[in-house]
Design an enzyme around this catalytic site. Structure first.
Site, mmCIF file in Angstrom:
data_model
loop_
_atom_site.group_PDB
_atom_site.id
_atom_site.type_symbol
_atom_site.label_atom_id
_atom_site.label_comp_id
_atom_site.label_asym_id
_atom_site.label_seq_id
_atom_site.Cartn_x
_atom_site.Cartn_y
_atom_site.Cartn_z
ATOM 1 N N GLU A 28 40.470 49.405 43.986
ATOM 2 C CA GLU A 28 41.426 49.896 42.753
ATOM 3 C C GLU A 28 42.514 48.923 42.782
ATOM 4 O O GLU A 28 43.018 48.793 44.017
ATOM 5 C CB GLU A 28 41.834 51.133 42.821
ATOM 6 C CG GLU A 28 40.902 52.302 42.418
ATOM 7 C CD GLU A 28 40.824 53.327 43.432
ATOM 8 O OE1 GLU A 28 41.650 53.396 44.288
ATOM 9 O OE2 GLU A 28 39.581 54.076 43.324
ATOM 10 N N TYR A 57 41.040 38.402 42.908
ATOM 11 C CA TYR A 57 39.789 39.034 42.894
ATOM 12 C C TYR A 57 38.819 38.491 42.092
ATOM 13 O O TYR A 57 37.604 38.006 42.336
ATOM 14 C CB TYR A 57 39.867 40.597 42.430
ATOM 15 C CG TYR A 57 40.598 41.456 43.580
ATOM 16 C CD1 TYR A 57 40.416 41.222 45.082
ATOM 17 C CD2 TYR A 57 41.552 42.420 43.060
ATOM 18 C CE1 TYR A 57 41.527 41.822 46.006
ATOM 19 C CE2 TYR A 57 42.276 43.094 44.023
ATOM 20 C CZ TYR A 57 42.445 42.933 45.029
ATOM 21 O OH TYR A 57 43.146 43.568 46.018
#
Ligand SMILES: CC(C)(COP(=O)(O)OP(=O)(O)OC[C@H]1O[C@@H](n2cnc3c(N)ncnc32)[C@H](O)[C@@H]1OP(=O)(O)O)[C@@H](O)C(=O)NCCC(=O)NCCS
Length: 148
Positions: free
Chosen positions: A106, A118
């Protein structure tokens, strides 16, 4: 490796962490307000990776295998002094090598540097949690990647 300007560049080394590393982990965490501020004891019991540049601690990642085919990044941070040198990438790639199945994390929606990292490493958006952080005021994006 010698760089073109003649200085010595030292590679990022990622290795498993232990209790001896936790003081350094917490010091890095304290310089990273974007990441969860865990008490030192909370790192015990989860797999930990630390990144070193020479003898200096540059970053860490705590993660867990939450089910046989599912893993989770719990906390990842790079000391502000050592950012944009591939440390975060090396830590995440090391988790992907070790974990089994789908790996989830998260990230706060406004945390653009982390989301950029990411995405660059091939993580994809897998969910959205409205008001997940800061007493309902900050949304979380759920991202995932398959282990190698
Ligand atoms: C997010 C974080 C871990 C990135 O660590 P890092 O070691 O600087 O990352 P890398 O050097 O491996 O970056 C790889 C790529 O990610 C992207 N990226 C990283 N930081 C970025 C930034 N500030 N802005 C834009 N893109 C960024 C870039 O594409 C970068 O590649 P490039 O340097 O060739 O352009 C670091 O900024 C950090 O510790 N932030 C605070 C803690 C945090 O937010 N943790 C994540 C909680 S979910």
């Amino acid at each position: 490796m010698a760089s073109t300007n003649g200085s010595i560049e030292t590679a990022v080394v990622v290795r498993p962490g232990s209790d001896r590393d936790l003081g350094a982990v917490v010091r890095i965490q304290q310089h990273c307000p974007e990441t969860a501020q865990w008490p030192l004891e909370d790192y015990r019991g989860y797999p930990l990776l630390v990144a070193l540049i020479g003898a200096k601690y540059a970053g860490f990642c705590s993660w867990r295998q939450s089910a046989p085919d599912e893993a989770e990044i719990l906390n990842v941070a790079v000391d502000p002094l050592w950012r944009r040198r591939g440390v975060g990438s090396a830590l995440l790639n090391a988790v992907v090598e070790r974990a089994h199945g789908d790996i989830f994390l998260e990230v706060a929606e406004p945390n653009a540097p982390a989301i950029a990292l990411y995405r660059k490493l091939g993580w994809v958006e897998a969910g959205f949690r409205p008001g997940y952080y800061n007493h309902g005021t900050v949304n979380a994006v759920v991202m995932k990647k398959r282990s190698w």
